[in-house]
Design an enzyme around this catalytic site. Sequence first.
Site, PDB file in Angstrom:
ATOM      1  N   SER A 253       4.320   9.518  -2.475  1.00 61.94           N
ATOM      2  CA  SER A 253       2.959   9.647  -1.810  1.00 61.94           C
ATOM      3  C   SER A 253       2.170   8.479  -1.870  1.00 61.94           C
ATOM      4  O   SER A 253       2.293   7.772  -2.944  1.00 61.94           O
ATOM      5  CB  SER A 253       2.103  10.874  -2.411  1.00 61.94           C
ATOM      6  OG  SER A 253       1.054  11.035  -1.882  1.00 61.94           O
ATOM      7  N   CYS A 254       1.575   7.987  -0.882  1.00 59.47           N
ATOM      8  CA  CYS A 254       0.388   7.042  -1.043  1.00 59.47           C
ATOM      9  C   CYS A 254      -0.613   7.122  -1.927  1.00 59.47           C
ATOM     10  O   CYS A 254      -1.302   6.217  -2.141  1.00 59.47           O
ATOM     11  CB  CYS A 254       0.235   6.425   0.483  1.00 59.47           C
ATOM     12  SG  CYS A 254      -0.863   7.581   1.533  1.00 59.47           S
ATOM     13  N   SER A 255      -0.797   8.289  -2.216  1.00 62.09           N
ATOM     14  CA  SER A 255      -1.994   8.697  -3.074  1.00 62.09           C
ATOM     15  C   SER A 255      -1.631   9.060  -4.270  1.00 62.09           C
ATOM     16  O   SER A 255      -2.381   9.597  -5.166  1.00 62.09           O
ATOM     17  CB  SER A 255      -2.486  10.331  -2.286  1.00 62.09           C
ATOM     18  OG  SER A 255      -3.113   9.940  -1.283  1.00 62.09           O
TER      19      SER A 255
END
Length: 476
Positions: A253-255
């Site tokens: 995830s980019c998060s």
Amino acid sequence: MDTINRSSPEYVTQTVLQLVQRARTAQCLFSTFDQPRIDEAVLAVGWAIMEPERNRQLAEQAVADTGLGNVPDKIRKNHRKTLGLLRDLDGVKSTGIIRHDADSGITEIARAAGVVAAITPSTNPGATPANKIMNAIKCGNAIIVAPSPKGAGTSKLLLQFIHAEFDRIGAPRDLVQMLPEPISKAATAALMQHADLVVATGSQANVRMAHTSGTPAFGVGAGNVTVIVDESADLQSAASLIRQSKTFDNATSCSSENSVIIDALVYDAMLAALAAEGGVMLDDHDKQRLQDLMWHDGKLSAVFSGKDAAQIMQVAQIGDTQTAAAPRFLMVEEAGFGREHPFSGEKLAPVLTVYKASDFAHAKRIASSIYGYMGAGHSVGLHTTRTERAKDLGMILPASRVIVNQAHCFATGGNFDNGLPFSLSMGCGTWGGNSFSDNMNYRHYMNITRVVQTIAAREPQADTIFADYLEKFHHA
């Protein structure tokens, strides 16, 4: 006999134009659907990915095709992200008159954007297309998916499931299409040029292409989330939340947290808490070896992307791979930022960079330096009992979201215990080269026509408007 050159620009453009025309025909028919029938189509897409057996098939194909993440977490992501979006869309009026304000005399009418080009990444080849499709359909649009080449098989399977559900409810299949395989940059570029709206999630190259396509576009910025643990934090809770987030789907995830900044007063205790959650700190030798393998000429290699910590250690031949308990995530200590310190950037792997801050002010400077290199505009996390500090971060850091005492990768894209819209595409504002700074949601997929009626005039007097200013700066 003449052979068709399927890679020629003319053939690619003609193929895309045919898809777009079919989409326009389907969208024209869909425009006759009322709100209940539109909502049925949204639910059809939701069930296409959430039905347990289909969800499992999509997750298995995603991991098999891309080599990224793991099946259990993909299943959870497909379910949770879709269910959350269905919650957000439930009861929302998205066609016809959606708002009337008697005080302003303005009536708002929702109108479809048209044909949406959805650029989707290999990290979430099921959940991200489904999210974009549901938002687009909710607003009366047709949509054509341009998946990453690695994720094309999963997206194709998803569309098969969606079309099966559309057949049940009498919705046109051509409302949801995808580029034919093999997916090419030329076809993706042509789709962007001929669609009415582009929504791009994935590599920054694709986002830049979207922004230069000549078509209105929403693109997202690069991820590189950092999280601060201050001296007041509940260390065990913070370590658990960071571990949950950092290891979910092998940090695709980019998060997902890429760095943690720890106050010096609790530095050793927090490292111990992270170790208790399965974190393994690499020594200088192993850190350098991993760095040499993860980056080539300053660019992140795909060799460890989406792999679990044990695989990384084994392939890189670092650490003690014979220990009974497999590591959950790896840690490296860092003090610098930028290309000469690549661990300060996004890694897409369960590798957490650790910084020591002398105090909260120093932690803010470290975070600012990290975002000066990569990830500006995305998000920052804070573990603290002094929650007023979150507003401080929001006032000074180039971050569109400040996530307080939460597992970052779950919270940033919306969670059942916070108020952010469920999304897999996070706008990063002008800091990240984006035109928006909120979570991409259905409002980004519609036009609004405003009918304006006259109201009682509200014209102020100039001397009233300027009274304080003139008194302060022009008083004789």
